[in-house]
Design an enzyme around this catalytic site. Structure first.
Site, PDB file in Angstrom:
ATOM      1  N   ASP A  75      -6.621   0.836   5.169  1.00  0.00           N
ATOM      2  CA  ASP A  75      -5.271   1.411   5.200  1.00  0.00           C
ATOM      3  C   ASP A  75      -5.053   2.157   6.515  1.00  0.00           C
ATOM      4  OD1 ASP A  75      -4.861   0.795   2.262  1.00  0.00           O
ATOM      5  OD2 ASP A  75      -6.578   2.141   2.151  1.00  0.00           O
ATOM      6  N   HIS A 113      -6.671   4.514  -2.640  1.00  0.00           N
ATOM      7  CA  HIS A 113      -6.448   3.192  -2.021  1.00  0.00           C
ATOM      8  C   HIS A 113      -5.599   2.383  -2.995  1.00  0.00           C
ATOM      9  CE1 HIS A 113      -6.946  -0.593  -0.011  1.00  0.00           C
ATOM     10  NE2 HIS A 113      -7.537  -1.121  -1.068  1.00  0.00           N
TER      11      HIS A 113
END
Ligand code: NAD
Ligand code: LMR
Length: 326
Positions: free
Chosen positions: A159, A187
């Site tokens: 990410d 996440h």
């Protein structure tokens, strides 16, 4: 040359591992002077495919590859392991959220936590990649009570890397120009990619973009990037996930870049008001093989609300697997 270290990789015949193992053996994770013994775990039906991967590793003639173990027994895979990358788990398909995998994958991590507790090096560094990664890391950690909880982490580096590229492309700069970007939380699609402290070529990032792009383009693009890859490829990200795992472990073992930090989902000590014991992504600096949460990062009302929303999701995921948390 140093003496070899043992690196356990689960799901070793899967997509991510097909990139990951070769880069570990090439020295990209632990450095060009660190030989490795790969201890690869698979389920029994995949042992044939795993053998093929091991044959290819042999055929690379990597100077740093000091040995290989292929097994379907977690107790063997984690024996004396110095590092563990827990990749083995089912990936999501189109239309699923990562937490939909909780039931399918959670049991894997309680078994592996126990095996780590009983057999791994007391200094093991664990990275959980299999989704839902933060909660799977929590399950693993709680099933390994004899090991310091700080040694269990989950991956939000993918990410982080996605956010770097989005911001670089928007500002017409390169990722090398960007510092101090943070992924907070889970996440998942509630993660909070925060650029309030980021600089681009020394300039304040928020001053270079408008709030509308930040809220309605950047944040959702980073949050939904995993789903966008699944839609485009018909399979979840693999090479970029392996790359992020290499970066996470490399930074943890060898240190984060001077003057910057990285996003890592780590055991919360209550920093930033996040409940202690959750595996939550924070800005972290690594040095001498250890990580530290960066303190004193200012958070405005917008950020606090987003940090709390992703914390709330992690609490819900934890409560859904309470039967697996001793
Ligand atoms: P894959 O299906 O190609 O490979 C998974 C492998 O794990 C398979 O070979 C399977 O046989 C094996 N496996 C299943 N149960 C196991 C067990 N108990 N022990 C050992 N091995 C086992 O999937 P993939 O694309 O490699 O993805 C693996 C996981 O990583 C998925 O959960 C995916 O969602 C996740 N992922 C996470 C991130 C992240 O940023 N955290 C990024 C990409 C993918
Ligand atoms: C990703 O972010 O690419 C992975 O977590 C796979 C997924 O399910 O999104």
């Amino acid at each position: 040359m140093k003496s070899p270290v043992r690196v356990a990789v689960t799901g070793a015949a899967g997509q991510i591992s097909y990139s990951l193992l070769f880069r570990i053996a090439a020295g990209e994770m632990l450095g060009p002077d660190q030989p490795v013994i790969l201890q690869m775990l698979e389920i029994t039906p995949a042992l044939g495919a795993l053998k093929g991967v091991a044959m290819e590793l042999d055929d690379c003639a990597f100077p740093l590859l000091a040995g290989m173990i292929c097994t379907d027994d977690a107790n063997v895979a984690f024996k004396d392991a110095d590092y563990a990358l827990l990749v083995g788990a089912r990936p999501r398909g189109p239309g699923m959220e990562r937490k939909d995998l909780l039931e399918a994958n959670a049991a894997i991590f309680s078994v592996q936590g126990k095996a780590i507790n009983d057999h791994a090096s007391r200094d093991i560094k664990v990275l959980v990649v299999g989704n839902p990664a933060n909660t799977n890391a929590l399950i693993t950690q709680r099933n390994a009570p004899d090991i310091n909880p700080r040694q269990f982490t989950a991956m939000t580096r993918l990410d982080h890397n996605r956010a770097l590229t989005q911001l670089a492309q928007k500002t017409d700069k390169t990722i090398n120009d960007i510092k101090h970007l943070t992924i907070w939380g889970n996440h998942s699609s509630t993660q909070y990619p925060d650029i309030h402290h980021a600089t681009v070529d020394g300039q304040d990032a928020m001053g270079l973009i408008d709030q509308n792009w930040y809220e309605n383009d950047f944040i959702p693009t980073v949050q939904q990037r995993g789903a966008a890859i699944i839609d485009a490829r018909g399979a979840s990200s693999a090479a970029s996930a392996a790359n992020a795992a290499i970066f996470h472990m490399r930074d943890w073992a060898l240190g984060t870049a001077e003057g910057d930090w990285a996003s890592m989902a780590v055991y919360s000590d209550g920093s930033y008001g996040i409940e202690e014991g959750l595996i939550y992504s924070f800005p972290c600096v690594c040095k001498d093989g250890d990580w530290e949460i960066v303190q004193g990062v200012e958070t405005n009302e917008f950020s606090v609300a987003k940090m709390k929303a992703t914390e709330d999701e992690l609490k819900q995921e934890r409560d859904a697997v309470s039967h697996l948390l001793p």
